[in-house]
Design a protein around this motif. Structure first.
Motif, PDB file in Angstrom:
ATOM      1  N   ALA A 195      -3.480  -8.193  -1.900  1.00 57.35           N
ATOM      2  CA  ALA A 195      -4.737  -7.541  -2.063  1.00 57.35           C
ATOM      3  C   ALA A 195      -4.715  -6.450  -0.896  1.00 57.35           C
ATOM      4  N   GLY A 196      -5.643  -5.608  -1.176  1.00 54.03           N
ATOM      5  CA  GLY A 196      -6.011  -4.731  -0.045  1.00 54.03           C
ATOM      6  C   GLY A 196      -6.514  -5.040   1.254  1.00 54.03           C
ATOM      7  N   THR A 197      -7.455  -6.194   0.895  1.00 57.58           N
ATOM      8  CA  THR A 197      -8.120  -6.954   2.092  1.00 57.58           C
ATOM      9  C   THR A 197      -6.912  -7.493   2.931  1.00 57.58           C
TER      10      THR A 197
ATOM     11  N   THR B  50     -13.505  -4.022   3.791  1.00 52.72           N
ATOM     12  CA  THR B  50     -13.055  -3.110   4.993  1.00 52.72           C
ATOM     13  C   THR B  50     -13.212  -3.887   6.280  1.00 52.72           C
TER      14      THR B  50
ATOM     15  N   ASP C 247      -8.486   3.388   5.459  1.00 58.55           N
ATOM     16  CA  ASP C 247      -8.710   2.672   4.236  1.00 58.55           C
ATOM     17  C   ASP C 247      -8.630   3.539   2.977  1.00 58.55           C
TER      18      ASP C 247
ATOM     19  N   GLU D 265      -9.732   3.322  -2.164  1.00 55.92           N
ATOM     20  CA  GLU D 265     -10.587   4.130  -3.300  1.00 55.92           C
ATOM     21  C   GLU D 265     -10.054   5.476  -3.525  1.00 55.92           C
TER      22      GLU D 265
ATOM     23  N   SER E 273      -5.628  -0.152  -2.519  1.00 55.17           N
ATOM     24  CA  SER E 273      -5.668  -1.410  -3.224  1.00 55.17           C
ATOM     25  C   SER E 273      -5.236  -1.339  -4.773  1.00 55.17           C
TER      26      SER E 273
ATOM     27  N   ASN F 257      -6.814  -3.427  -7.364  1.00 57.14           N
ATOM     28  CA  ASN F 257      -7.834  -4.322  -7.535  1.00 57.14           C
ATOM     29  C   ASN F 257      -8.088  -3.681  -9.154  1.00 57.14           C
TER      30      ASN F 257
ATOM     31  N   LYS G 156     -10.053  -0.221  -9.457  1.00 56.61           N
ATOM     32  CA  LYS G 156      -9.215   0.880  -8.728  1.00 56.61           C
ATOM     33  C   LYS G 156      -8.853   2.241  -9.644  1.00 56.61           C
TER      34      LYS G 156
ATOM     35  N   GLY H  76      -4.078  -6.450  -6.085  1.00 52.64           N
ATOM     36  CA  GLY H  76      -2.813  -6.332  -5.043  1.00 52.64           C
ATOM     37  C   GLY H  76      -3.234  -5.326  -4.282  1.00 52.64           C
TER      38      GLY H  76
HETATM   39  C1  LIG Z   1     -11.537  -2.392  -3.108  1.00 52.33           C
HETATM   40  C2  LIG Z   1     -11.494  -2.109  -1.818  1.00 52.33           C
HETATM   41  C3  LIG Z   1     -11.263  -2.802  -0.586  1.00 52.33           C
HETATM   42  C4  LIG Z   1     -10.370  -4.222  -1.112  1.00 52.33           C
HETATM   43  O1  LIG Z   1      -9.243  -4.324  -1.704  1.00 52.33           O
HETATM   44  P1  LIG Z   1      -8.846  -5.549  -2.647  1.00 52.33           P
HETATM   45  O2  LIG Z   1      -7.679  -5.079  -3.216  1.00 52.33           O
HETATM   46  O3  LIG Z   1      -9.854  -6.043  -3.470  1.00 52.33           O
HETATM   47  O4  LIG Z   1      -8.839  -6.593  -1.578  1.00 52.33           O
HETATM   48  C5  LIG Z   1     -11.290  -2.440   0.554  1.00 52.33           C
HETATM   49  N1  LIG Z   1     -11.711  -1.330   1.020  1.00 52.33           N
HETATM   50  C6  LIG Z   1     -12.389  -0.782  -0.105  1.00 52.33           C
HETATM   51  C7  LIG Z   1     -13.249   0.513   0.352  1.00 52.33           C
HETATM   52  C8  LIG Z   1     -12.461  -1.019  -1.528  1.00 52.33           C
HETATM   53  O5  LIG Z   1     -13.219  -0.314  -2.317  1.00 52.33           O
END
Ligand SMILES: *Cc1c(COP(=O)(O)O)cnc(C)c1O
Length: 398
Positions: A59-61, A89, A163, A166, A187, A189, A192, A199
């Motif tokens: 994940a992005g997280t 974030t 970050d 997006e 991300s 997700n 996106k 992922g």
């Molecule tokens: C979607 C998003 C994330 C997290 O990404 P995930 O893959 O859903 O964990 C982090 N920061 C921002 C600004 C996002 O929009």
């Protein structure tokens, strides 16, 4: 029956690339968090964006968490974080017991204000504290003042994490977001601009990128020491991307430019068809930047007579999805105790119900609506959306 219009939904390639990569994974039985798709997805992303190194994660997280660990952020360390963003974030800052300090936005880019950031460094250095990292966001695909922010970070010796969850595909002076900071995160997700069903990826842009990437890979795969038995000296995580997921991601990467084109067309359509309604303004696109326009967000002035909520309700009644702009982190109950640095003096609550204040971030939140920006929308769909919005203004005129 009218069709439901989504805010942003998964849009697989017209050619079926994703299924080819998945089939390859099945045929070779690499149904695991490793394999050719994972490695190639990382390589292809590095090549596309011009990053030195990339590690594909679940994940992005997880990528944000690993970036913070890679800069050595630990217990009681201070991290400056953009307030106007999704909670993903900020959350990872707390995973390591570090302390987020939220920074206000600026009107020009909607993202972190370089002046407020400088103010925050001065404040904390005055208190004898040295923030380790800065987390800047390119919200909705809008590029932050990344050069200015990078130079503030450099001046104060802090690591910069972008970050770019997006903003995949957004460029500034021809360079992709996610490659300006020491680290960049993406991300995949479901909502996106391209998705792997879920992922993320961590990009490394520093001199010691290879070394840092190896360390992240180690933490992300349970921190197993090189030994004949299971030996652990550090806490690990199960954050690696699966080979199936990476297959979808690889297919999606091949149509990224096509999706950016369409998102930009959607933005232009809104600009032409609702952008001139009294009191409406679209999110600002910067010169020298090509935004991926992930979501077209608008602002509705207090004098407009129509409220953001009226727009969201009217769209909902027509089976059209829209969303509020992110509620800033400094206004979230969970971060109630955290500090917030803003150029605005006399901060106070303006809207009790929303819990919005008069900060720049608070105002963008209070006046904002994210318009449906689904790349599968047709001209007719977009006309339908704009028709619903225009009708609210016609009603106001009589
Ligand atoms: C979607 C998003 C994330 C997290 O990404 P995930 O893959 O859903 O964990 C982090 N920061 C921002 C600004 C996002 O929009």
């Amino acid at each position: 029956m009218k069709q439901h219009i989504f805010l942003a939904s998964p849009h697989m390639s017209e050619e079926g690339y994703e299924q080819q990569y998945i089939k390859e994974a099945f045929d070779t039985n690499w149904i695991a968090p490793l394999g050719k798709n994972v490695t190639e997805f990382e390589n292809e992303m590095c090549e596309k964006l011009g990053a030195k190194k990339a590690v594909a994660l679940s994940a992005g997280t997880a990528a944000i968490h690993m970036a913070l660990k890679a800069c050595g952020v630990g217990r009681d360390d201070i991290v400056f974080c953009q307030s106007l963003t999704f909670s993903a974030t900020a959350n990872p800052i707390t995973y390591e017991g570090a302390v987020p300090v939220f920074i206000d936005s600026e009107e020009e880019t909607w993202n972190m204000s370089p002046a407020a950031l400088e103010q925050a460094f001065e404040k904390y250095e005055g208190l004898g504290k040295k923030p380790k990292a800065v987390l800047v966001v390119h919200l909705y695909g809008l590029c932050a003042k990344i050069e200015e922010i990078a130079s503030v970070c450099k001046k104060h010796g802090a690591v910069l994490i972008e970050d770019a969850a997006e903003s995949l595909g957004t460029t500034y002076k021809g360079k992709y977001t996610g490659t300006f900071g020491d680290y960049g995160i993406i991300s995949f997700n479901g909502n996106k601009i391209i998705t792997s069903s879920g992922g993320g990826m961590l990009l490394f842009n520093t001199e010691d990128a290879a070394e840092k990437a190896a360390k992240v890979l180690f933490w992300a795969t349970q921190a197993r020491e090189q030994a004949r038995w299971y030996q652990h000296k550090e806490i690990g995580y199960n954050y690696r991307m699966s080979n199936i997921v990476a297959g979808i991601g690889r297919g999606q990467l091949r149509v990224l430019e096509r999706r950016v084109e369409k998102k930009r067309e959607i933005y232009k359509y809104y600009r032409e068809h609702i952008g001139n309604l009294p009191g409406i303004s679209l999110m600002p696109l910067r010169e020298e930047s090509r935004s991926n326009c992930w979501l077209t967000a608008i602002q509705v002035a207090d004098e407009a007579g129509v409220k953001p909520l009226d727009i969201m309700k009217a769209l909902e009644a027509d089976d059209i999805e829209s969303r509020p702009v992110w509620k800033p982190m400094h206004l979230q109950p969970v971060f109630h105790d955290c500090d917030f640095v803003s150029e605005i003096e006399n901060l106070h609550i303006v809207d009790e119900e929303m819990g919005a204040d008069n900060s720049i971030a608070g105002t963008l939140f209070r006046r904002g609506v994210c318009m449906p920006s689904d790349t599968k929308m047709t001209k007719e769909d977009m006309e339908r959306v704009c028709g619903v919005v225009r009708k609210l203004w016609e009603r106001e005129d009589v």
